[in-house]
Design a protein around this motif. Structure first.
Motif, mmCIF file in Angstrom:
data_model
loop_
_atom_site.group_PDB
_atom_site.id
_atom_site.type_symbol
_atom_site.label_atom_id
_atom_site.label_comp_id
_atom_site.label_asym_id
_atom_site.label_seq_id
_atom_site.Cartn_x
_atom_site.Cartn_y
_atom_site.Cartn_z
ATOM 1 N N ASN A 159 0.961 -1.350 -0.128
ATOM 2 C CA ASN A 159 -0.226 0.547 0.146
ATOM 3 C C ASN A 159 0.768 1.686 -0.169
ATOM 4 O OD1 ASN A 159 -1.596 2.451 0.821
ATOM 5 N ND2 ASN A 159 -3.515 0.466 1.659
ATOM 6 N N MET A 160 1.967 0.795 0.655
ATOM 7 C CA MET A 160 2.610 2.064 0.276
ATOM 8 C C MET A 160 3.439 2.506 -0.394
ATOM 9 S SD MET A 160 4.198 2.250 4.715
ATOM 10 C CE MET A 160 4.064 0.689 5.188
ATOM 11 N N LEU A 161 3.840 1.428 -1.225
ATOM 12 C CA LEU A 161 4.615 1.278 -2.388
ATOM 13 C C LEU A 161 3.252 1.796 -3.529
ATOM 14 C CD1 LEU A 161 6.614 0.855 -4.096
ATOM 15 C CD2 LEU A 161 6.169 -1.157 -3.923
ATOM 16 N N LYS A 162 2.376 1.977 -3.394
ATOM 17 C CA LYS A 162 1.176 2.311 -4.360
ATOM 18 C C LYS A 162 1.558 3.686 -3.700
ATOM 19 C CE LYS A 162 -3.583 3.066 -5.704
ATOM 20 N NZ LYS A 162 -3.579 3.329 -4.482
ATOM 21 N N ALA A 163 1.087 4.102 -2.920
ATOM 22 C CA ALA A 163 1.134 5.766 -2.713
ATOM 23 C C ALA A 163 2.033 6.362 -2.907
ATOM 24 C CB ALA A 163 0.618 6.000 -1.039
ATOM 25 N N ARG A 164 3.933 6.085 -2.843
ATOM 26 C CA ARG A 164 4.954 6.729 -3.539
ATOM 27 C C ARG A 164 5.239 6.499 -5.231
ATOM 28 N NH1 ARG A 164 8.995 6.521 0.922
ATOM 29 N NH2 ARG A 164 10.549 5.911 -0.528
ATOM 30 N N GLY A 165 4.495 5.812 -5.414
ATOM 31 C CA GLY A 165 4.521 6.190 -6.768
ATOM 32 C C GLY A 165 6.307 5.592 -7.339
ATOM 33 N N ASP A 166 6.999 5.243 -6.701
ATOM 34 C CA ASP A 166 8.320 4.574 -7.479
ATOM 35 C C ASP A 166 8.304 3.527 -8.102
ATOM 36 O OD1 ASP A 166 8.681 7.533 -5.120
ATOM 37 O OD2 ASP A 166 9.757 5.518 -3.705
ATOM 38 N N LEU A 167 7.396 2.526 -7.660
ATOM 39 C CA LEU A 167 7.611 1.175 -8.628
ATOM 40 C C LEU A 167 7.394 1.627 -10.596
ATOM 41 C CD1 LEU A 167 7.785 -1.770 -9.057
ATOM 42 C CD2 LEU A 167 5.483 -2.183 -8.566
ATOM 43 N N GLU A 168 5.703 2.374 -10.342
ATOM 44 C CA GLU A 168 5.731 2.944 -11.547
ATOM 45 C C GLU A 168 6.481 3.719 -12.566
ATOM 46 O OE1 GLU A 168 2.093 3.124 -9.082
ATOM 47 O OE2 GLU A 168 3.745 3.871 -8.638
ATOM 48 N N LYS A 169 7.715 4.381 -11.918
ATOM 49 C CA LYS A 169 8.096 5.729 -12.368
ATOM 50 C C LYS A 169 9.630 4.599 -12.982
ATOM 51 C CE LYS A 169 7.562 9.409 -9.411
ATOM 52 N NZ LYS A 169 8.665 9.900 -8.123
ATOM 53 N N ARG A 170 10.081 3.124 -11.968
ATOM 54 C CA ARG A 170 11.263 2.427 -12.426
ATOM 55 C C ARG A 170 11.113 1.407 -13.446
ATOM 56 N NH1 ARG A 170 14.792 -1.345 -8.779
ATOM 57 N NH2 ARG A 170 15.954 -2.616 -9.813
ATOM 58 N N LEU A 171 9.813 1.025 -13.042
ATOM 59 C CA LEU A 171 9.276 -0.052 -14.909
ATOM 60 C C LEU A 171 8.569 1.378 -15.261
ATOM 61 C CD1 LEU A 171 6.539 -2.588 -12.499
ATOM 62 C CD2 LEU A 171 9.360 -3.047 -13.588
ATOM 63 N N LYS A 172 8.333 1.578 -15.482
ATOM 64 C CA LYS A 172 7.375 2.684 -16.676
ATOM 65 C C LYS A 172 8.696 2.817 -17.841
ATOM 66 C CE LYS A 172 6.028 7.919 -18.694
ATOM 67 N NZ LYS A 172 5.962 9.137 -18.467
ATOM 68 N N LYS A 173 10.714 2.887 -17.345
ATOM 69 C CA LYS A 173 11.788 2.808 -17.978
ATOM 70 C C LYS A 173 11.029 1.486 -19.032
ATOM 71 C CE LYS A 173 13.769 6.034 -14.678
ATOM 72 N NZ LYS A 173 15.114 6.460 -14.148
ATOM 73 N N LEU A 174 11.083 0.697 -18.820
ATOM 74 C CA LEU A 174 11.152 -1.102 -19.136
ATOM 75 C C LEU A 174 10.228 -1.297 -19.327
ATOM 76 C CD1 LEU A 174 12.293 -2.666 -15.974
ATOM 77 C CD2 LEU A 174 13.772 -1.570 -17.363
ATOM 78 N N GLY A 175 9.315 -0.091 -20.522
ATOM 79 C CA GLY A 175 7.897 -0.016 -20.619
ATOM 80 C C GLY A 175 6.854 -0.816 -20.696
#
Length: 333
Positions: free
Chosen positions: A60-76
């Protein structure tokens, strides 16, 4: 003569155009260009990683921070988040093929594996027995677990607190058949508890902390001395086999969140309050008694899960015996 020169010039121009077209076609089919083309198509396609989460926890905290989206976006990749009221419901979605990754407590995966859900344990957390409890109304005459005999007890069926209740009753010399289980998801269970429709409520944080904070609940037992209460992270078997790199990235990002959360419970509470709609003070209480870290699923952890599975089978709650180690992720195998 002028006419002949014009025709010759036109033929040369056609020849040059043809050669350029042929060269362009060959380059487009070279290995180097294929790789670049594939990357660009992948970026345009943006494959979605489907993650299930509950109201609280590192995901839940990872979702709220948005860090995962930023990292995975670079990989498509993009990320699609889905909220679930509890672990059983989350794993039902994984069984239906609607989720790639998620988290639950210790009991839901046992039921899910018995139902044939193609899940793989990919990581766990340290024990956290103090983060779940059996509550009664503040003015209830119920003082001990033995006093629950014949009473209505609300809980989320197949969840981590299901196992807590089984263990607590057994220690008090009772069985599930000695009480009246009322199977409800957390929101409905809280309403039933506050309205007096049930005599007790078995629940986990942050709902547990929120009930304490409201001053209307009293704890007759928590998980200490009764259960291990780990949080587990899962991937669907097909996703883990196809995207081991993404699984590892998610776990790496979860570790980063854990490091932050373990050092700043007040910050965690302030961060999650708008996300969850739960009082900051209650969330800070939950954050302080939570244990943090992302750990591998060791043989010891598997043995603990196997004990839960065997006990539920002996109680007739599992339709068949399961072998937990068959559902543990071994990267590259």
């Amino acid at each position: 003569m002028d006419q002949w020169l014009k025709q010759k010039k036109a033929l040369w121009m056609l020849a040059i155009v043809f050669l350029l077209w042929m060269g362009s076609g060959c380059d487009a089919h070279s290995g180097k260009e294929d790789k670049g083309s594939a990357s660009s198509q992948k970026g345009e396609a943006s494959e979605a990683i489907r993650i299930g989460y509950q109201k609280y926890g590192t995901l839940n905290m990872l979702k709220a921070r948005g860090d995962l989206e930023k990292r995975l976006k670079k990989l498509g990749y993009t990320v699609q988040w889905s909220l679930f009221p509890g672990g059983p419901q989350l794993l039902e979605a994984m069984n239906a093929g609607s989720l790639d990754f998620g988290h639950t407590g210790e009991a839901p995966p046992v039921f899910a594996q018995a139902a044939g859900t193609p899940l793989l344990y990919v990581a766990t957390t340290p024990p956290n027995p103090a983060a779940e409890a059996i509550l009664v109304p503040k003015n209830s005459p119920i003082r001990t677990i033995a006093d629950l005999k014949g009473k209505k007890v609300a809980l989320n069926k197949g969840s981590n607190v299901h196992y807590l209740l089984v263990q607590a009753l057994e220690k008090a010399g009772l069985k599930l058949s000695d009480i009246q289980p009322v199977y409800l998801p957390p929101a409905d269970a809280r309403a039933a508890f506050e309205q007096g429709s049930v005599d007790a409520w078995v629940i986990w944080d942050p709902f547990y902390a929120a009930a304490e904070q409201g001053g209307k609940a009293r704890v007759i037992a928590d998980g200490q001395g009764l259960v291990v209460n780990r949080e587990f992270f899962f991937a669907s078997r097909s996703f883990a086999e196809k995207h081991a790199d993404v699984v590892n990235i998610i776990l790496e990002e979860l570790k980063k969140v854990d490091r932050w959360a373990s050092n700043d419970p007040k910050g965690v509470a302030a961060f999650l309050a708008p996300e969850l709609g739960i009082d900051e003070q209650a969330l800070e209480t939950a954050a302080k008694r939570r244990t943090y870290n992302i750990e591998p699923v060791t043989d010891e952890v598997v043995a603990q899960q196997q004990q839960i599975a065997d006990q539920f089978f002996q109680l007739g709650l599992l339709p068949k015996k399961i072998d937990v180690k068959e559902a543990v992720w071994r990267e590259g195998k």
